[in-house]
Write an enzyme that holds these catalytic residues in place. Structure first.
Site, PDB file in Angstrom:
ATOM      1  N   GLY A 187      45.872  62.387 -46.933  1.00 46.26           N
ATOM      2  CA  GLY A 187      46.683  63.602 -46.949  1.00 46.26           C
ATOM      3  C   GLY A 187      46.031  64.785 -47.651  1.00 46.26           C
ATOM      4  O   GLY A 187      46.528  65.898 -47.576  1.00 46.26           O
ATOM      5  N   CYS A 224      64.897  60.918 -18.940  1.00 48.53           N
ATOM      6  CA  CYS A 224      63.872  61.529 -18.081  1.00 48.53           C
ATOM      7  C   CYS A 224      64.306  61.382 -16.626  1.00 48.53           C
ATOM      8  O   CYS A 224      64.647  60.286 -16.175  1.00 48.53           O
ATOM      9  CB  CYS A 224      62.528  60.851 -18.297  1.00 48.53           C
ATOM     10  SG  CYS A 224      61.287  61.358 -17.084  1.00 48.53           S
ATOM     11  N   CYS A 246      59.733  63.520 -19.146  1.00 45.63           N
ATOM     12  CA  CYS A 246      58.899  63.090 -20.274  1.00 45.63           C
ATOM     13  C   CYS A 246      57.798  64.105 -20.539  1.00 45.63           C
ATOM     14  O   CYS A 246      57.143  64.576 -19.604  1.00 45.63           O
ATOM     15  CB  CYS A 246      58.207  61.767 -19.966  1.00 45.63           C
ATOM     16  SG  CYS A 246      59.276  60.344 -19.944  1.00 45.63           S
ATOM     17  N   CYS A 284      55.259  58.321 -18.720  1.00 47.76           N
ATOM     18  CA  CYS A 284      56.147  58.520 -17.577  1.00 47.76           C
ATOM     19  C   CYS A 284      55.566  57.851 -16.322  1.00 47.76           C
ATOM     20  O   CYS A 284      56.260  57.134 -15.602  1.00 47.76           O
ATOM     21  CB  CYS A 284      56.336  60.019 -17.352  1.00 47.76           C
ATOM     22  SG  CYS A 284      57.728  60.461 -16.310  1.00 47.76           S
ATOM     23  N   CYS A 340      61.436  59.049 -14.708  1.00 50.18           N
ATOM     24  CA  CYS A 340      61.250  57.621 -14.982  1.00 50.18           C
ATOM     25  C   CYS A 340      62.460  56.980 -15.642  1.00 50.18           C
ATOM     26  O   CYS A 340      62.492  55.778 -15.849  1.00 50.18           O
ATOM     27  CB  CYS A 340      60.002  57.395 -15.837  1.00 50.18           C
ATOM     28  SG  CYS A 340      60.234  57.809 -17.579  1.00 50.18           S
TER      29      CYS A 340
END
Lengths: 364, 287
Positions: free
Chosen positions: B35, B244, B269, B275, B247
């Site tokens: 980080g 979605c 998606c 997808c 899909c």
């Protein structure tokens, strides 16, 4: 019906071809050559070399041609090439007092040793569009004497003798200067790093900041102590030889700006300096740089820091036009995802607003 | 810009080996201090700043001839910038490229983490525009570095608290602040907060490159990444009322698409690979 976005690859290839065609323009008109650009658009070449941090008129001309005259794009092209070059040696500092002068003026003294030399300048051209030029009129030869001027001591050195001008000596340890193009810029940056940054900084940005100092945003009471332009020798000391050899000559523009300084607890009243240096005939850039350099010394000289041009992080982090151009234009890239997230949030906020819901967090 | 000028005269992955080593050292340091933003000597790349030069340099420093590369932008392999970066690596390395997250050894991404869970041995490289999480609160770099050194993150908590006081909830939807390994405050790059949970204890190595800002940071595999929140206002991700429409996925990040001049919408998606795989699987099941 929605069709997923495909075919980006083909679109890019087609875009390249369109660009090439647009760059060439009307095929019935002769193609511009690099020699023509170098010889006849010399100031454009100089600017691209200065901000591209690479002294190579031929490559700068190529960059200008490839970029269709878009200067920032040309600078970018030259920079991207420059990164790939190996570092063979570091030159010795150039000696601008030994400059073979093409132009040299001082606004602080009526006459100076070595004289005032106007040289080639747009300053007194009266800016009337020259319609003769549109027909390619032949040019009468310029008087020849302008070519062999003696080297002249710089005015700052002459003023130093009287102690009127603050001494500028290398720092005690005189360490190797950092290289902005190899190491990340960290703050606070020393003067060497600051000058490196300004030297490759965007002329327009520095011009605006320098101008702002003249209008009161970080005023520095400047005088153009000396502006000189001409060729200097570049020397390196190859390790195996142990002595300096000349490897070439470059043209530079230098500006020593002289500024009032009221003095401080430790320093007597004296003049101080702002310094500008740029490749080629880049006088406007050198002057703007000198104004900004002096302005950025506010902290060091104990002056109140109130304006952007006095703030080192503000100036040095935003001076680079390759960085700025990239980041501003990255807004063209898709942001569907962040935007979708914001859309969703905005709808939520508006629903609350119109439902007259309180804004007290405890209510949810 | 000639199509056939196949990276002649350039080193593998464009950067010279010294530069790659410098970048790898910065990456190693970044991995050692999860980080923490490591300054590095970012180079001018032949792509514009702000368009992924940090991610490209990181990828160029770690990629080898045996790697398989996937490049996505907004979750999709087919957006022009993803295509352009992929082409760049194909030209300069000749490595295999893929659209399938599971087949890739390196995934370079802008603004998304794939829906398909990553696995050990994979590297995901994020393109980062502004690495400093505190930047909008404190513009001066010299100050923010001090704040990180002292873990002085009160200003960020106050900002989130003010959101709650004004709107009733935290009004940050992407680039949502996280604490890495219970120490450094980190900007996850502008991924939607929907993706934040994927940062946590991820088996893959996560590398972040900011070219213009000259910073690299990292989240090593299996590192704790906590999205900032309050006990009474726990972190939440976005949810849709739709699935979605291509899909049927109800668990993916959805893009809203305007499909006609009347402004009708559809939700699909954002992760085009996820997808496609789901639709293919469905087709196979039906057949």
């Amino acid at each position: 019906m929605y069709v997923a976005v495909k075919g980006g690859e083909q679109a890019i290839l087609n875009s390249w071809r369109l660009l090439a065609e647009q760059r060439r323009g009307d095929a019935g008109i002769p193609e511009i050559t690099l020699t023509q650009i170098r010889e006849q658009l010399g100031l454009a070449v100089d600017r691209v070399m200065a901000e591209g941090s690479l002294y190579d008129p031929e490559l700068a001309a190529l960059a200008i041609k490839q970029a269709q005259g878009d200067m920032v794009e040309a600078v970018f092209l030259l920079r991207a090439y420059r990164t790939t070059l190996p570092r063979l040696a570091a030159s010795l500092p150039i000696d601008t007092s030994a400059m073979s002068l093409q132009r040299r003026i001082s606004a602080t003294f009526k006459d100076v040793p070595g004289g005032q030399v106007l040289g080639a300048t747009y300053d007194y051209t009266q800016r009337l569009l020259d319609f003769e030029l549109s027909n390619g009129a032949p040019v009468a030869p310029a008087p020849a004497a302008a070519n062999a001027l003696p080297a002249a001591a710089d005015i700052a050195t002459l003023m130093n003798a009287e102690g009127l001008l603050a001494e500028e000596s290398p720092p005690a340890d005189d360490a190797e200067p950092p290289d902005l193009t190899r190491d990340p810029l960290t703050y606070p940056a020393g003067r060497a790093l600051q000058l490196q940054n300004l030297a490759r900084g965007d002329e327009g940005f520095l011009l605006a900041l320098g101008y702002a100092t003249q209008r009161g945003y970080g005023h520095t009471h400047p005088f153009a102590g000396e502006i000189r332009q001409g060729a200097v020798i570049v020397e390196v000391v190859p390790e195996e030889l142990g002595f300096a050899i000349e490897i070439g000559e470059i043209t530079v523009s230098e500006c020593q700006m002289i500024n009032q300084f009221a003095g401080s607890a430790t320093e007597p009243p004296q003049f101080t300096r702002g310094y500008g240096l740029a490749f080629g005939a880049s006088e406007r850039k050198a002057m703007a740089m000198a104004l900004v350099d002096r302005s950025l010394r506010a902290g060091e000289l104990g002056e109140a820091v109130t304006s952007p041009s006095q703030m080192q992080e503000f100036v040095l982090s935003h001076s680079d036009n390759v960085e700025a151009s990239g980041f501003v234009q990255h807004l063209k890239l898709p942001h569907y995802v962040d935007f979708q997230s914001e859309l969703e949030l905005l709808r939520k906020l508006r629903a609350r607003h119109f439902a007259g819901a309180g804004t007290d967090g405890a209510a949810t | 810009m000639n199509e056939n000028s196949r990276a002649g005269g350039y080193n593998f992955a464009y950067l010279d080996e010294h530069t790659k080593r410098m970048i790898r050292r910065a990456i190693l340091k970044a991995i050692a201090i999860p980080g923490y933003q490591v300054p590095f000597g970012s180079r001018e790349m032949p792509l514009p700043y702000g368009w992924g030069t940090g991610g490209i340099q990181v990828t160029a420093a770690v990629i080898g001839p045996a790697d398989v590369l996937k490049v996505i932008d907004q979750g999709s392999d087919d957006t022009t910038n993803a295509v352009n970066i992929r082409r760049f690596f194909v030209r300069t390395t000749g490595v295999r490229v893929t659209g399938r997250a599971s087949d890739a050894t390196i995934i370079q991404t802008r603004h998304r983490i794939p829906e398909t869970p990553l696995r050990e041995g994979q590297i995901i490289v994020y393109q980062v525009p502004i690495p400093e999480m505190l930047r909008w609160l404190e513009p001066r770099e010299a100050e923010t570095r001090k704040m990180h050194a002292l873990s002085e993150y009160g200003a960020m908590h106050v900002k989130l608290y003010e959101d709650i006081a004004r709107y009733g909830h935290i009004a940050t939807t992407y680039d949502y602040p996280v604490i890495v390994n219970e120490h450094y405050l980190m900007r996850p790059s502008p991924i939607p907060k929907f993706d934040n949970p994927k940062l946590h204890m991820n088996p893959a190595l996560q590398l972040f490159g900011a070219g213009r800002e000259k910073r690299i940071y990292a989240v090593p595999p299996y590192t704790a990444v906590r999205s900032l929140d309050f006990e009474d206002h726990p972190f939440e991700i976005q949810r849709w009322q739709h699935a979605c429409e291509l899909c049927g996925a109800a668990d993916s990040f959805l893009d809203e698409v305007i499909i006609d001049n009347e402004g009708a919408r559809m939700f699909v998606c954002s992760d085009s690979d996820y997808c496609t795989q789901r639709r293919d699987a469905h087709r196979r099941a039906v057949a």
